[in-house]
Motif scaffolding. Structure first.
Motif, PDB file in Angstrom:
ATOM      1  N   ALA A   7      26.509  51.472 -47.254  1.00  0.00           N
ATOM      2  CA  ALA A   7      27.188  50.998 -46.048  1.00  0.00           C
ATOM      3  C   ALA A   7      27.639  49.555 -46.223  1.00  0.00           C
ATOM      4  N   ASP A   8      28.640  49.185 -45.461  1.00  0.00           N
ATOM      5  CA  ASP A   8      29.103  47.811 -45.431  1.00  0.00           C
ATOM      6  C   ASP A   8      28.160  47.060 -44.494  1.00  0.00           C
ATOM      7  N   ALA A   9      26.992  46.713 -45.047  1.00  0.00           N
ATOM      8  CA  ALA A   9      25.907  46.245 -44.182  1.00  0.00           C
ATOM      9  C   ALA A   9      26.017  44.754 -43.883  1.00  0.00           C
ATOM     10  N   LEU A  10      25.912  44.447 -42.617  1.00  0.00           N
ATOM     11  CA  LEU A  10      25.976  43.044 -42.191  1.00  0.00           C
ATOM     12  C   LEU A  10      24.831  42.759 -41.232  1.00  0.00           C
ATOM     13  N   TRP A  11      24.146  41.687 -41.511  1.00  0.00           N
ATOM     14  CA  TRP A  11      23.066  41.261 -40.611  1.00  0.00           C
ATOM     15  C   TRP A  11      23.339  39.802 -40.266  1.00  0.00           C
ATOM     16  N   VAL A  12      23.712  39.554 -39.030  1.00  0.00           N
ATOM     17  CA  VAL A  12      24.112  38.207 -38.614  1.00  0.00           C
ATOM     18  C   VAL A  12      22.917  37.436 -38.079  1.00  0.00           C
ATOM     19  N   PRO A  13      22.607  36.306 -38.723  1.00  0.00           N
ATOM     20  CA  PRO A  13      21.465  35.512 -38.261  1.00  0.00           C
ATOM     21  C   PRO A  13      21.902  34.353 -37.365  1.00  0.00           C
ATOM     22  N   GLY A  14      20.947  33.746 -36.755  1.00  0.00           N
ATOM     23  CA  GLY A  14      21.236  32.554 -35.966  1.00  0.00           C
ATOM     24  C   GLY A  14      20.094  32.220 -35.034  1.00  0.00           C
ATOM     25  N   VAL A  15      20.213  31.088 -34.394  1.00  0.00           N
ATOM     26  CA  VAL A  15      19.199  30.675 -33.429  1.00  0.00           C
ATOM     27  C   VAL A  15      19.889  30.242 -32.139  1.00  0.00           C
ATOM     28  N   ASP A  16      19.127  30.272 -31.053  1.00  0.00           N
ATOM     29  CA  ASP A  16      19.699  29.775 -29.803  1.00  0.00           C
ATOM     30  C   ASP A  16      19.182  28.378 -29.507  1.00  0.00           C
ATOM     31  N   HIS A  17      19.870  27.689 -28.599  1.00  0.00           N
ATOM     32  CA  HIS A  17      19.562  26.271 -28.406  1.00  0.00           C
ATOM     33  C   HIS A  17      18.380  26.043 -27.490  1.00  0.00           C
ATOM     34  N   ALA A  18      17.907  27.096 -26.839  1.00  0.00           N
ATOM     35  CA  ALA A  18      16.686  27.029 -26.027  1.00  0.00           C
ATOM     36  C   ALA A  18      16.658  25.784 -25.152  1.00  0.00           C
ATOM     37  N   GLY A  19      17.596  25.725 -24.210  1.00  0.00           N
ATOM     38  CA  GLY A  19      17.807  24.531 -23.393  1.00  0.00           C
ATOM     39  C   GLY A  19      16.552  23.824 -22.945  1.00  0.00           C
ATOM     40  N   ILE A  20      15.732  24.503 -22.159  1.00  0.00           N
ATOM     41  CA  ILE A  20      14.589  23.824 -21.562  1.00  0.00           C
ATOM     42  C   ILE A  20      13.565  23.461 -22.630  1.00  0.00           C
ATOM     43  N   ALA A  21      13.270  24.408 -23.505  1.00  0.00           N
ATOM     44  CA  ALA A  21      12.242  24.171 -24.521  1.00  0.00           C
ATOM     45  C   ALA A  21      12.614  22.997 -25.425  1.00  0.00           C
ATOM     46  N   THR A  22      13.858  22.985 -25.871  1.00  0.00           N
ATOM     47  CA  THR A  22      14.259  21.919 -26.786  1.00  0.00           C
ATOM     48  C   THR A  22      14.273  20.570 -26.075  1.00  0.00           C
ATOM     49  N   SER A  65      22.632  28.134 -13.286  1.00  0.00           N
ATOM     50  CA  SER A  65      22.708  26.683 -13.485  1.00  0.00           C
ATOM     51  C   SER A  65      21.331  26.089 -13.703  1.00  0.00           C
ATOM     52  N   ARG A  66      21.283  25.123 -14.560  1.00  0.00           N
ATOM     53  CA  ARG A  66      20.021  24.437 -14.863  1.00  0.00           C
ATOM     54  C   ARG A  66      20.262  22.941 -14.750  1.00  0.00           C
ATOM     55  N   GLN A  67      19.282  22.250 -14.179  1.00  0.00           N
ATOM     56  CA  GLN A  67      19.465  20.816 -13.967  1.00  0.00           C
ATOM     57  C   GLN A  67      18.915  20.029 -15.153  1.00  0.00           C
ATOM     58  N   ILE A  68      19.320  20.461 -16.328  1.00  0.00           N
ATOM     59  CA  ILE A  68      18.907  19.736 -17.528  1.00  0.00           C
ATOM     60  C   ILE A  68      20.171  19.320 -18.273  1.00  0.00           C
ATOM     61  N   TRP A  69      20.003  18.675 -19.388  1.00  0.00           N
ATOM     62  CA  TRP A  69      21.174  18.128 -20.084  1.00  0.00           C
ATOM     63  C   TRP A  69      21.540  18.898 -21.351  1.00  0.00           C
ATOM     64  N   TRP A  70      20.535  19.512 -21.950  1.00  0.00           N
ATOM     65  CA  TRP A  70      20.779  20.155 -23.245  1.00  0.00           C
ATOM     66  C   TRP A  70      21.262  21.586 -23.004  1.00  0.00           C
ATOM     67  N   GLY A  71      22.532  21.804 -23.247  1.00  0.00           N
ATOM     68  CA  GLY A  71      23.088  23.126 -23.023  1.00  0.00           C
ATOM     69  C   GLY A  71      24.582  23.026 -22.797  1.00  0.00           C
ATOM     70  N   HIS A  72      25.167  24.152 -22.407  1.00  0.00           N
ATOM     71  CA  HIS A  72      26.602  24.144 -22.150  1.00  0.00           C
ATOM     72  C   HIS A  72      26.851  23.658 -20.735  1.00  0.00           C
ATOM     73  N   GLN A  73      27.489  22.501 -20.645  1.00  0.00           N
ATOM     74  CA  GLN A  73      27.763  21.969 -19.313  1.00  0.00           C
ATOM     75  C   GLN A  73      28.752  22.896 -18.603  1.00  0.00           C
ATOM     76  N   ILE A  74      28.506  23.107 -17.347  1.00  0.00           N
ATOM     77  CA  ILE A  74      29.315  24.084 -16.611  1.00  0.00           C
ATOM     78  C   ILE A  74      30.775  23.633 -16.562  1.00  0.00           C
ATOM     79  N   PRO A  75      31.705  24.499 -16.920  1.00  0.00           N
ATOM     80  CA  PRO A  75      33.119  24.102 -16.945  1.00  0.00           C
ATOM     81  C   PRO A  75      33.720  24.093 -15.543  1.00  0.00           C
ATOM     82  N   ALA A  76      33.116  23.288 -14.691  1.00  0.00           N
ATOM     83  CA  ALA A  76      33.628  23.162 -13.327  1.00  0.00           C
ATOM     84  C   ALA A  76      33.733  21.674 -13.016  1.00  0.00           C
TER      85      ALA A  76
END
Length: 929
Positions: free
Chosen positions: A81-96, A419-430
RNA sequence: GGGCAGUUAGUUCAGUUGGUUAGAACGCUUCCUUGACAUGGAAGAGGUCAGAGGUUCGAGUCCUCUACUGCCCACCA
């Protein structure tokens, strides 16, 4: 590495991993030109990794999850098979953010001291320095992810996806902003979603408090009986009470409805209202109503148009509405209020009360239901699509029982506070236009609605001073003012994770990957994440791509400590997978975990020894085979050249057995039965291949018959090399190391560079199926075990070569045993083996009885026949009972009539065998005197 | 309060659609350093399949109830 007796994982793991990675073998086959004949395959197999938290380290749960995924990916890759396994991590807003704030705290600084911009720089710096821990650890595990496609939720591309998703939902009327009761963590100082507030049972108090009825005396010091009693678990919220409620049908309190109550300590007059929500059975049947601090009260308050008095600051202290209690922590205030009430004679009692209290899933602080203005996703329309997809059979859970869990959640879906009142994350596009929106600042109430349900219609057709856009706007579209401020909140981390299956493939760009690899094949994850992630990914996939994100969902067990508790660092009961890898190797870790993964995995250190012992066994078996192959030049074994007529019986047997087991393993793998597949493989390799075939092969390989020798070498080579291929997905490192040695033997033939790319050795057809060989080896095994048993029972030293006689009950059996004369002699350490049809016992002999034959050894006077007599009598009795039972069964008319023919035949055969055994036991007993 | 799993050997667990005298691993007992492997080999002991009913020719397996254990969900203050 030299072929030492002991397999040493340290010497090979890094070597092979870096080779695989640097040569690009983790990429889909269509991506690397060198792969033979597989440039264009039409069968992609793709998994996306459940992104671990960027602050995380690899724990056992990850190890299990990724072992399973790696097995599936490697297996499919080998299948071409044309096997693909995509890795990555999330930014874990509050934890980080917490991690970095803690670091700052050591320097006695807060994020506010730095300001948003500088603080974010610090977080990025931290990420660059520490954020790759977990991906490094995944490499140690052997995970064959395509690291060239590694993604991070805060990447430019994924951020673009988040913005696209937000704006699209907004445009579709599925995002709204408003004042509602949400879960608030006073320590993290942010809103949380319902899923992020983990409910735990807490033994708390139910406090009974008197509230005086207003009017008569004007003050409650002299109220006499003019009071009511409310019961509450959170006395401090009384500062924000704006009513007291009773059930409209409660005869005890009907007369109170409409009257006023004086709220103690605050001295505010509040009404008694009637609401069907109140349960007359609970507490006193009277509820204090605090619309700003309880979701039920919020709803009730809305029904009765009550004022909402917020008495707490974001960090969980009493605010200016709390009068004298201002500035006190909420729990401190609780104590003080109870104390003050007692002084006033208003406190009646405290009942012990078990109830569920929400805790922040990141810091475990008790969550406060809190009124605040947040952004929400209206979930019902998304859930409807998911439900429809399920009806169409597009979401397949394995094991199936999780389907119900998933559907229940969808049916009870509630709006998602994003919505989260923290800074680390994607700021709301509003962006807020200050001029147009002046009235909106300061938490003005919008129309309240029962929490959990959406407003009946989202109201943003009329411009409310908020601009939601993909690109940062330059001016307000209405007043053309330039004074625009971006909403300070960031989005829930899961708002980026739910896009993961397609955002990692390039969405919203129209990439080739997206076209080729979406929807993905399988999702492998743990049960606790079904709501957080799986369900939301399905909804996002349907909403943004019009298709479910994966075809199958495999939910594996939870990793627990042997005590049964969930493994976690805070409990101190965790086993570090990296330590296990250091000690025993990644292969041992993987195999052990997978073998145990049929359900929840209860771990202790010793359990990994199983995997370690097995890898070592594999190592040594292969080492033996390689040693036998020293003078063996022809590695291009073509199975077509194995002809039944010319092959020895053991070879016919192992080939037949191999084919059967490989098919079974394939079947299990196809239905996520990895534990069963691993188990089959384990027993095939250990019992069939090592304990029997290798032992049988020894005399053939070491004997004088050159043709037989060569043929046996070929079969050893053939089967062993294929075993390595079957094992490879489970234990990639040892198998690669030793397979390379096999490859050296196969000079002149075209083998792939790595075992990773060798074809999966499971053909559709049965070429070697061989019932006769199976039966013959069965007889051989019985004969050998029978003699070994006698030897053991009568304590005959191995050095003592025995003379054995087999009394066969049929000529066919005798034929078989005659062909195995040499093998039986070697394996059972015999001097002579006579196969006869008519047997006459001479002298002292003991025997083991089988339906097909009795096997005797002579004993020259050494033993205690009394014991043997007893044993035989016991056997005789057992067999008699068995025969009686079988006869009864067969003679039962209902059985004879209704049971299927084949069962009937089997039972009859059993009876015949039992009878034969009985005769053997009887004659043996007789000969003992 | 609702839902889901589990209860099988001393321990941890397998046991596919009901069909041999219920299996494995670890532990235990006995023997064995025989040239692949002591991280090994051989043999053995050990189970009224939680309890009670039911369906069936036949139940560890299907149904009902009970008991215990664990997990998830839930806005009764």
């Amino acid at each position: 590495m030299e072929l030492d007796k002991q397999y040493d994982p340290k010497q090979v793991e890094t070597k092979w991993y870096s080779l695989w990675e640097s040569e690009g073998y983790f990429r889909p086959r269509s991506d690397f030109p060198g792969a033979e004949g597989l440039k264009e395959t039409s069968n992609p197999y793709v998994i996306v990794i459940p992104p671990p938290n960027v602050t995380g380290i690899l724990h056992m749960g990850h190890a299990l999850n990724n072992s399973i995924q790696d097995i599936l990916v490697r297996w499919n890759r080998m299948k071409g098979a044309d096997a693909l396994w995509v890795p990555g991590v999330d930014h874990a807003g509050i934890a980080t953010q917490n991690v970095v704030e803690k670091k700052l705290a050591k320097e006695k600084k807060t994020r506010w001291d730095l300001g948003r911009e500088k603080f974010l720089k610090e977080v990025w710096k931290w990420k660059e320095e520490h954020g790759s821990t977990i991906t490094r650890q995944l490499r140690r595990l052997g995970a064959s992810c395509d690291w060239t496609r590694e993604r991070f939720t805060m990447d430019e591309g994924l951020s673009k996806a988040v913005r696209e998703a937000f704006v699209t939902l907004y445009e579709r009327g599925l995002i709204y902003r408003g004042n509602y009761i949400i879960n608030w963590c006073p320590r993290c100082q942010t809103a949380l979603s319902d899923e992020e507030a983990a409910h735990k049972d807490v033994q708390g108090g139910l406090y009974h408090i008197k509230y005086p009825i207003a009017g008569k005396n004007g003050s409650y010091e002299k109220m006499g009986d003019d009071h009511i009693v409310v019961a509450t678990t959170r006395p401090e919220t009384m500062l924000g009470d704006t009513a007291v409620a009773v059930n409209p049908d409660d005869p005890r309190y009907k007369h109170l409805i409409g009257k006023k109550i004086v709220l103690p300590l605050v001295n505010r007059e509040i009404p008694v209202i009637a609401d069907a929500f109140v349960d007359p059975e609970f507490g006193t049947g009277i509820v204090k109503v605090t619309p700003a601090h309880d979701p039920n009260d919020f709803a009730m308050g809305h029904r009765h148009h009550l004022e909402q008095v917020n008495v707490m600051t974001p960090d969980g202290k009493i605010n200016e509405h709390g009068g004298a209690y201002k500035g006190m922590d909420r729990f401190e205030a609780r104590k003080k209020i109870l104390h003050d009430l007692e002084e006033l004679g208003l406190f009646i009692k405290r009942d012990s009360h078990l109830h569920a209290v929400g805790h922040c899933y990141r810091c475990d602080t008790v969550v406060e239901p809190y009124l605040s203005k947040q952004w929400f996703v209206k979930m019902q329309p998304l859930a409807d699509k998911a439900l429809k997809a399920h009806e169409q059979g597009k979401t397949v859970f394995s094991p199936d029982r999780w389907t119900k869990v998933y559907l229940n959640w969808l049916h009870g879906i509630r709006d998602w506070c994003i919505s989260r009142q923290i800074w680390w994350g994607h700021q709301i596009p509003a962006w807020h236009c200050k001029k147009c929106q002046a009235a909106d600042i300061g938490g003005r109430m919008e129309d309240g609605v029962k929490p959990g349900s959406s407003p009946s219609a989202i109201r943003h057709p009329s411009f409310d001073g908020i601009i939601v856009a993909r690109e940062t706007p330059k001016e307000c579209p209405k007043c053309k003012g330039k004074d625009l401020v971006q909403d300070p909140d960031v989005l829930d981390t899961w708002f980026s994770s739910w896009l993961w299956p397609f955002s990692t493939l390039g969405w919203p760009e129209k990439t080739g990957d997206l076209k080729k690899f979406y929807p993905t094949s399988d999702l492998v994850t743990a049960p606790e994440i079904i709501f957080f992630w799986v369900a939301r990914m399905i909804m996002a996939g349907l909403e943004f791509r019009g298709e479910v994100p994966f075809r199958r969902i495999y939910i594996h067990g939870t990793v627990r400590a042997a005590s049964g508790l969930k493994m976690s660092k805070s409990l101190g009961n965790s086993i570090d997978p990296l330590e296990v890898i250091d000690e025993m190797g990644a292969d041992a870790l993987r195999y052990s975990l997978v073998m145990l993964s049929a359900q929840d995995v209860y771990l202790s250190r010793e359990k990994f020894e199983m995997g370690r012992n097995f890898t070592n066994k594999v190592w040594n078996a292969c080492r033996f085979v390689l040693m036998q192959l020293e003078d063996f030049k022809d590695g291009s074994v073509d199975p077509g050249q194995f002809k039944k007529e010319t092959l020895s019986l053991p070879s016919r047997w192992i080939l037949s057995q191999f084919e059967e087991k490989a098919a079974e393993i394939e079947r299990y793998l196809g239905q996520f039965g990895l534990a069963q597949a691993a188990g089959e493989l384990y027993h095939f390799v250990w019992d069939d291949f090592c304990d029997w075939y290798i032992e049988l092969a020894k005399p053939m390989v070491q004997g004088q018959d050159a043709a037989l020798k060569h043929q046996t070498q070929q079969v050893l080579f053939f089967v062993c090399e294929r075993i390595l291929r079957l094992l490879h997905p489970f234990m990639p490192f040892v198998t690669e190391e030793i397979w390379q040695k096999f490859k050296e033997k196969a000079k002149g033939t075209r083998w792939p560079k790595t075992l990773m790319l060798a074809p999966w050795p499971c053909d559709a057809g049965r070429r070697f199926g061989d019932a006769a060989a199976q039966k013959a080896i069965g007889i051989l095994q019985k004969a050998v075990s029978g003699i070994r048993d006698l030897r053991s029972r009568f304590r005959i030293a191995p050095a003592n070569k025995l003379k054995a006689v087999v009394a066969c009950k049929e000529e066919a059996t005798r034929e078989v045993l005659r062909t195995f004369e040499r093998e039986v002699k070697v394996l059972a350490r015999l001097e002579t083996l006579d196969c006869v049809l008519e047997f006459r016992k001479e002298g002292a002999m003991v025997a083991n009885a089988f339906p097909e034959f009795d096997i005797f050894i002579s004993l020259e006077g050494i033993l205690d026949l009394g014991e043997e007599k007893k044993r035989l009598q016991k056997k005789l009795q057992e067999t008699e009972q068995w025969i009686t039972a079988l006869r009864a069964k067969l003679e039962k008319p209902s059985f004879a009539e209704k049971a299927p023919q084949e069962i009937l035949e089997k039972e009859k055969e059993k009876l015949e065998d039992a009878k034969k055994l009985l005769v053997s036991y009887q004659s043996q007993l007789a000969s003992l005197g």
